[in-house]
Design a protein around this motif. Structure first.
Motif, PDB file in Angstrom:
ATOM      1  N   ILE A  15       0.853  -1.195   0.000  1.00 44.01           N
ATOM      2  CA  ILE A  15       0.000   0.000   0.000  1.00 44.01           C
ATOM      3  C   ILE A  15       0.887   1.243   0.000  1.00 44.01           C
ATOM      4  O   ILE A  15       1.985   1.224   0.566  1.00 44.01           O
ATOM      5  CB  ILE A  15      -0.957  -0.035   1.236  1.00 44.01           C
ATOM      6  CG1 ILE A  15      -1.939   1.124   1.207  1.00 44.01           C
ATOM      7  CG2 ILE A  15      -0.181  -0.047   2.546  1.00 44.01           C
ATOM      8  CD1 ILE A  15      -3.100   0.952   2.170  1.00 44.01           C
ATOM      9  N   ASP A  16       0.439   2.318  -0.658  1.00 51.16           N
ATOM     10  CA  ASP A  16       1.254   3.536  -0.734  1.00 51.16           C
ATOM     11  C   ASP A  16       1.287   4.290   0.592  1.00 51.16           C
ATOM     12  O   ASP A  16       0.320   4.262   1.351  1.00 51.16           O
ATOM     13  CB  ASP A  16       0.693   4.483  -1.810  1.00 51.16           C
ATOM     14  CG  ASP A  16       0.897   3.921  -3.203  1.00 51.16           C
ATOM     15  OD1 ASP A  16       1.650   2.942  -3.327  1.00 51.16           O
ATOM     16  OD2 ASP A  16       0.307   4.482  -4.139  1.00 51.16           O
ATOM     17  N   ALA A  17       2.397   4.988   0.805  1.00 53.74           N
ATOM     18  CA  ALA A  17       2.608   5.687   2.071  1.00 53.74           C
ATOM     19  C   ALA A  17       1.619   6.831   2.285  1.00 53.74           C
ATOM     20  O   ALA A  17       1.351   7.228   3.412  1.00 53.74           O
ATOM     21  CB  ALA A  17       4.028   6.228   2.129  1.00 53.74           C
ATOM     22  N   ASP A  18       1.080   7.374   1.188  1.00 58.63           N
ATOM     23  CA  ASP A  18       0.167   8.509   1.367  1.00 58.63           C
ATOM     24  C   ASP A  18      -1.247   8.057   1.730  1.00 58.63           C
ATOM     25  O   ASP A  18      -2.130   8.874   1.945  1.00 58.63           O
ATOM     26  CB  ASP A  18       0.142   9.373   0.096  1.00 58.63           C
ATOM     27  CG  ASP A  18      -0.154   8.552  -1.150  1.00 58.63           C
ATOM     28  OD1 ASP A  18      -0.591   7.389  -0.998  1.00 58.63           O
ATOM     29  OD2 ASP A  18       0.044   9.059  -2.262  1.00 58.63           O
ATOM     30  N   LEU A  19      -1.446   6.739   1.816  1.00 57.29           N
ATOM     31  CA  LEU A  19      -2.754   6.153   2.151  1.00 57.29           C
ATOM     32  C   LEU A  19      -3.884   6.696   1.296  1.00 57.29           C
ATOM     33  O   LEU A  19      -5.001   6.904   1.770  1.00 57.29           O
ATOM     34  CB  LEU A  19      -3.076   6.320   3.644  1.00 57.29           C
ATOM     35  CG  LEU A  19      -2.133   5.665   4.643  1.00 57.29           C
ATOM     36  CD1 LEU A  19      -2.765   5.643   6.027  1.00 57.29           C
ATOM     37  CD2 LEU A  19      -1.777   4.245   4.247  1.00 57.29           C
ATOM     38  N   GLN A  20      -3.588   6.955   0.033  1.00 57.30           N
ATOM     39  CA  GLN A  20      -4.662   7.342  -0.887  1.00 57.30           C
ATOM     40  C   GLN A  20      -5.601   6.166  -1.080  1.00 57.30           C
ATOM     41  O   GLN A  20      -6.770   6.332  -1.376  1.00 57.30           O
ATOM     42  CB  GLN A  20      -4.067   7.747  -2.237  1.00 57.30           C
ATOM     43  CG  GLN A  20      -3.476   9.131  -2.233  1.00 57.30           C
ATOM     44  CD  GLN A  20      -3.091   9.539  -3.642  1.00 57.30           C
ATOM     45  OE1 GLN A  20      -2.063   9.115  -4.158  1.00 57.30           O
ATOM     46  NE2 GLN A  20      -3.920  10.351  -4.257  1.00 57.30           N
ATOM     47  N   GLN A  21      -5.048   4.966  -0.928  1.00 61.21           N
ATOM     48  CA  GLN A  21      -5.867   3.773  -1.076  1.00 61.21           C
ATOM     49  C   GLN A  21      -6.555   3.513   0.261  1.00 61.21           C
ATOM     50  O   GLN A  21      -5.935   3.611   1.309  1.00 61.21           O
ATOM     51  CB  GLN A  21      -4.972   2.596  -1.471  1.00 61.21           C
ATOM     52  CG  GLN A  21      -4.321   2.824  -2.813  1.00 61.21           C
ATOM     53  CD  GLN A  21      -2.873   2.394  -2.851  1.00 61.21           C
ATOM     54  OE1 GLN A  21      -2.166   2.468  -1.839  1.00 61.21           O
ATOM     55  NE2 GLN A  21      -2.407   1.955  -3.989  1.00 61.21           N
ATOM     56  N   GLU A  52      -7.765  11.814  -1.697  1.00 64.54           N
ATOM     57  CA  GLU A  52      -6.739  12.796  -2.043  1.00 64.54           C
ATOM     58  C   GLU A  52      -5.494  12.477  -1.219  1.00 64.54           C
ATOM     59  O   GLU A  52      -5.592  11.957  -0.113  1.00 64.54           O
ATOM     60  CB  GLU A  52      -7.198  14.216  -1.663  1.00 64.54           C
ATOM     61  CG  GLU A  52      -8.440  14.687  -2.384  1.00 64.54           C
ATOM     62  CD  GLU A  52      -8.153  15.171  -3.794  1.00 64.54           C
ATOM     63  OE1 GLU A  52      -6.974  15.204  -4.176  1.00 64.54           O
ATOM     64  OE2 GLU A  52      -9.119  15.486  -4.513  1.00 64.54           O
ATOM     65  N   ARG A  53      -4.329  12.838  -1.742  1.00 62.85           N
ATOM     66  CA  ARG A  53      -3.100  12.718  -0.970  1.00 62.85           C
ATOM     67  C   ARG A  53      -3.195  13.676   0.214  1.00 62.85           C
ATOM     68  O   ARG A  53      -3.558  14.838   0.048  1.00 62.85           O
ATOM     69  CB  ARG A  53      -1.931  13.120  -1.872  1.00 62.85           C
ATOM     70  CG  ARG A  53      -0.609  12.698  -1.365  1.00 62.85           C
ATOM     71  CD  ARG A  53       0.440  13.103  -2.378  1.00 62.85           C
ATOM     72  NE  ARG A  53       1.310  11.973  -2.732  1.00 62.85           N
ATOM     73  CZ  ARG A  53       2.292  11.558  -1.946  1.00 62.85           C
ATOM     74  NH1 ARG A  53       2.528  12.155  -0.821  1.00 62.85           N
ATOM     75  NH2 ARG A  53       3.039  10.540  -2.325  1.00 62.85           N
ATOM     76  N   GLU A  54      -2.880  13.178   1.438  1.00 63.86           N
ATOM     77  CA  GLU A  54      -3.082  14.021   2.620  1.00 63.86           C
ATOM     78  C   GLU A  54      -2.075  15.154   2.709  1.00 63.86           C
ATOM     79  O   GLU A  54      -2.392  16.254   3.114  1.00 63.86           O
ATOM     80  CB  GLU A  54      -2.998  13.169   3.882  1.00 63.86           C
ATOM     81  CG  GLU A  54      -4.159  12.220   3.990  1.00 63.86           C
ATOM     82  CD  GLU A  54      -4.655  12.078   5.402  1.00 63.86           C
ATOM     83  OE1 GLU A  54      -3.992  12.608   6.308  1.00 63.86           O
ATOM     84  OE2 GLU A  54      -5.701  11.448   5.581  1.00 63.86           O
TER      85      GLU A  54
HETATM   86 MG    MG Z   1      -0.226   8.594  -4.123  1.00 67.57          MG
END
Ligand code: MG
Ligand code: UDP
Length: 327
Positions: free
Chosen positions: A102-108, A207-209
């Motif tokens: 999972i991506d670090a920005d938790l967009q997912q 959205e990216r936080e």
């Molecule tokens: Mg992202």
């Protein structure tokens, strides 16, 4: 049934702005999953620092000191997102029953993890996360993504549309993945090609936080070229096909010139001649470029260099990690 030991693999490249927030949310989610008896106590969140130039690794180290839930792995330089998730998955292999990247920005959406686990418990070895829509993306990202999936399909590389790298792999799938030794790695094409019982989970993209997208245009183009060249040789066939078409065309032109000559018609001007030379020259350069790209890839593969170099590992189990990416 024994509870699943789950490893979340989180690639991080210059993510200092978002990392602490994401870590807190992941911790909360993992605690809820543990309480619900869905995952075992030895589950971890494994951050992979992909050669960040900011404080990312310091933050990861701090997190691993605060809580055993967090583990970390750091590359000696930036190797790219695909290498980072591969390293994380291979480090988790032998420790986890299942791994989710999972991506670090938790967009997912992390709430989708329950459904990933449902599918895994129902016997799927691979679970693909598929985004519901692309509303959070700009027009540029949307268009380039659409072209990318279309192109991949046309060139004979089967990818799952709108599936990025949010996916679950079981122990069995990880073992299979570890058998692939190639340097030029495109997980989104490779993993579907492995087969196995699989399922899909739909999730919303947020959205990216904080911070900016770490996928620059250059990184996207590299990913696309790697994807195509690692999964398909169709561009080579296309360039051969174009060569044939150009040959047929020149034969036609040659015949028409002879007819003109026999009839005593003077060839008018040289514009058309120059245009054809340019066209054929251009086509030849493109074909050579395509062939050159593949030769370059063969060259890199033949060296069998490590895919990445791991500089530091914190896994809380006293084991020393293999420092290169070969196993
Ligand atoms: Mg992202
Ligand atoms: N990432 C990485 N190495 C890179 C570029 C990106 O590990 O060279 C990570 C990044 O930290 C993030 C994930 O890949 O966790 C996806 O990147 P990003 O969110 O910037 O991409 P986008 O969502 O815009 O496609």
């Amino acid at each position: 049934m024994k509870t699943t030991v789950l490893y979340l693999v989180v690639p991080c490249y210059n993510e200092e702005e978002v990392l602490e927030k994401s870590a807190a949310r992941l911790k909360d989610k993992m605690a809820r999953l543990t309480q619900a008896g869905r995952i075992g106590k030895r589950s971890r969140v494994l951050f992979v620092n992909d050669g960040s130039r900011d404080r990312t690794w310091e933050i990861i180290r701090e997190l691993t000191k605060q809580d055993e839930l967090f583990a970390g792995l750091s590359f000696s330089r930036n190797y790219g997102h695909q290498s980072a998730i591969l390293a994380g998955m291979l480090a988790a292999r032998g420790r986890a029953d299942a791994v989710v990247t999972i991506d670090a920005d938790l967009q997912q959406d992390i709430e989708a993890l329950d459904r990933f686990l449902d599918c895994y418990e129902n016997g799927s070895e691979i679970v693909y996360g598929i985004r519901n829509d692309r509303n959070t993306d700009g027009v540029f990202k949307k268009t380039t993504a659409r072209i990318f999936y279309k192109l991949m399909h046309l060139l004979g590389c089967e990818t799952i549309t709108n599936h990025a790298d949010y996916r679950l792999l079981s122990k069995k799938a990880l073992d299979a993945l570890a058998e692939f030794k190639e340097v030029n790695l495109f997980l989104r094409g490779l993993i579907p090609s492995m087969g196995f019982a699989s399922d899909v989970v739909y999730f919303d993209v947020k959205e990216r936080e904080a911070g900016q997208s770490k996928y620059t245009l250059r990184k996207m183009i590299t990913l696309a070229v790697d994807g195509i060249t690692s999964m398909s040789t169709r561009p080579l066939q296309i360039s051969t096909g174009l060569g044939f078409v150009a040959c047929l065309f020149s034969i036609g032109m040659f015949l028409s010139c002879i007819i003109d000559w026999v009839n005593g018609r003077v060839v008018a001007g040289w514009t058309s001649t120059v245009a054809i030379i340019c066209l054929i020259g251009g086509m030849m350069m493109i074909s050579q470029g395509i062939i050159g790209t593949y030769i370059g890839k063969i060259y890199m593969e033949s060296k069998e260099r490590p895919r990445y170099i791991v500089e530091a590992v914190i896994l809380h189990d006293g084991e020393k990690e293999d420092a290169n990416g070969r196993d």
